[in-house]
Design a protein around this motif. Structure first.
Motif, PDB file in Angstrom:
ATOM      1  N   THR A 151       3.077   7.094   2.172  1.00 15.91           N
ATOM      2  CA  THR A 151       2.581   6.029   1.355  1.00 15.91           C
ATOM      3  C   THR A 151       1.730   5.182   2.500  1.00 15.91           C
ATOM      4  O   THR A 151       0.757   4.627   1.841  1.00 15.91           O
ATOM      5  N   SER A 191      -2.314  -1.161  -3.001  1.00 15.17           N
ATOM      6  CA  SER A 191      -2.608  -1.237  -1.361  1.00 15.17           C
ATOM      7  C   SER A 191      -3.540  -2.495  -1.137  1.00 15.17           C
ATOM      8  O   SER A 191      -3.072  -2.963  -0.057  1.00 15.17           O
ATOM      9  N   ARG A 202      -2.896   2.611  -7.663  1.00 18.99           N
ATOM     10  CA  ARG A 202      -2.704   2.803  -6.173  1.00 18.99           C
ATOM     11  C   ARG A 202      -3.533   1.753  -5.365  1.00 18.99           C
ATOM     12  O   ARG A 202      -2.878   1.032  -4.420  1.00 18.99           O
ATOM     13  N   TYR A 207      -2.272   4.071   1.935  1.00 24.61           N
ATOM     14  CA  TYR A 207      -2.590   2.917   1.698  1.00 24.61           C
ATOM     15  C   TYR A 207      -3.559   2.631   2.924  1.00 24.61           C
ATOM     16  O   TYR A 207      -4.625   1.864   2.752  1.00 24.61           O
TER      17      TYR A 207
END
Length: 306
Positions: free
Chosen positions: A26, A79, A75, A30
């Protein structure tokens, strides 16, 4: 001195890893999302010198030009919110609201598609039938262990020998300790399938694995860790031999199958949620929707009124 767009990103990555306790995968996503945004901003707005100059307008233009799919758009917003929080709380920048003004697109609710028992059996048999017997055992053990525990692939591959528990003098392992998302530890009792797979693999690993790796699943030839992509590629090859569609032969499908089968044999959603390590019960409830016979039984139990 103002903090330039790229200067903030290495420390932001460390913040995500150590303070937010996000998974390395993850964090990489990001970091990549914010680097791409920084590159685009410096191309489109040459006058920009810092993140505090960026508001929702610039982010919306980025979205409109890139037109990301709904899942990726969600996403991106996530982020950016993490980055804004870091810049405000840690770097003490006077940030505009930015991503807080953006709406995340709603994703269609998709039910998990578990493997049938026949597909699962074919996959496990195909994994075991390998010209290299040790590699066949390793591949079978990984797949059987994933199905038998419902673990995420990253959790299984990060499992250490010291995380395996035995009861008394029983040679069969009884449970494993797993560090899940958010750096939370949970104890996973092993099903018969997982016990058998782990026991057989550890016997061979003890004798044949080179090196001194603390990890449970390693390459026997050099003792090195097994990357996630290696397991994914292995499952693709196994699926071809087992005549199972490649899209259905993934580590996460084994997790879906574990959860679905638990629900089908009558285990409560609370038990399944704990076994899977879900923080949000709504994620687990998807599996109840797959069990039509259980829903029908609930409907049939309602007292009839004339």
């Amino acid at each position: 001195m103002p903090l330039s767009l790229f200067d903030a990103l290495p420390a932001f990555e460390g913040y995500l890893l150590h303070e937010e306790a996000l998974s390395p995968a993850t964090v990489r996503q990001y970091r990549a999302d914010t680097e791409k945004l920084a590159n685009w901003l410096l191309t489109e707005y040459e006058h920009l010198t810092g993140w505090e100059q960026i508001g929702a307008r610039e982010l919306r233009v980025y979205m409109q030009q890139g037109r990301p799919a709904p899942a990726r758009a969600r996403r991106l917003v996530s982020s950016w919110k993490k980055l804004w929080r870091y810049l405000e709380d840690v770097e003490k920048l006077a940030m505009q609201r930015g991503p807080a003004e953006l709406k995340s697109p709603k994703l269609p609710s998709k039910l998990p598609q578990p493997l049938s028992q026949e597909e699962l059996s074919r996959l496990l048999n195909a994994a075991r039938e390998n010209a290299n017997d040790d590699k066949g055992l390793r591949d079978w053990a990984i797949l059987a262990f994933l199905y038998g525990t419902g673990l995420r692939i990253s959790e299984a591959l990060n499992l250490k020998l010291s995380d395996v528990e035995h009861q008394g003098g029983d040679p069969l392992p009884t449970a494993v300790r797993v560090v899940a998302k958010g750096n939370e530890e949970r104890l996973i009792p092993l099903s018969a399938t997982a016990q058998r797979a782990l026991y057989q693999w550890l016997r061979v690993r003890k004798i044949q694995a080179r090196g001194h790796s603390p990890l449970v699943f390693v390459h026997l030839s050099n003792g090195k860790a097994i990357p996630v992509r290696t397991v994914q590629a292995m499952m693709h090859r196994v699926a071809v031999r087992a005549n199972v569609p490649a899209a259905r032969a993934t580590p996460h499908k084994l997790r879906h199958t574990f959860a679905t089968n638990l629900v089908n044999v009558g285990r409560s959603l609370e038990e399944v949620q704990e076994a899977l390590g879900h923080k949000n019960s709504n994620v687990t409830r998807r599996y109840a929707k797959l069990n039509r016979s259980r829903l029908k039984a609930a409907a049939d139990a309602l007292p009839d009124v004339d």
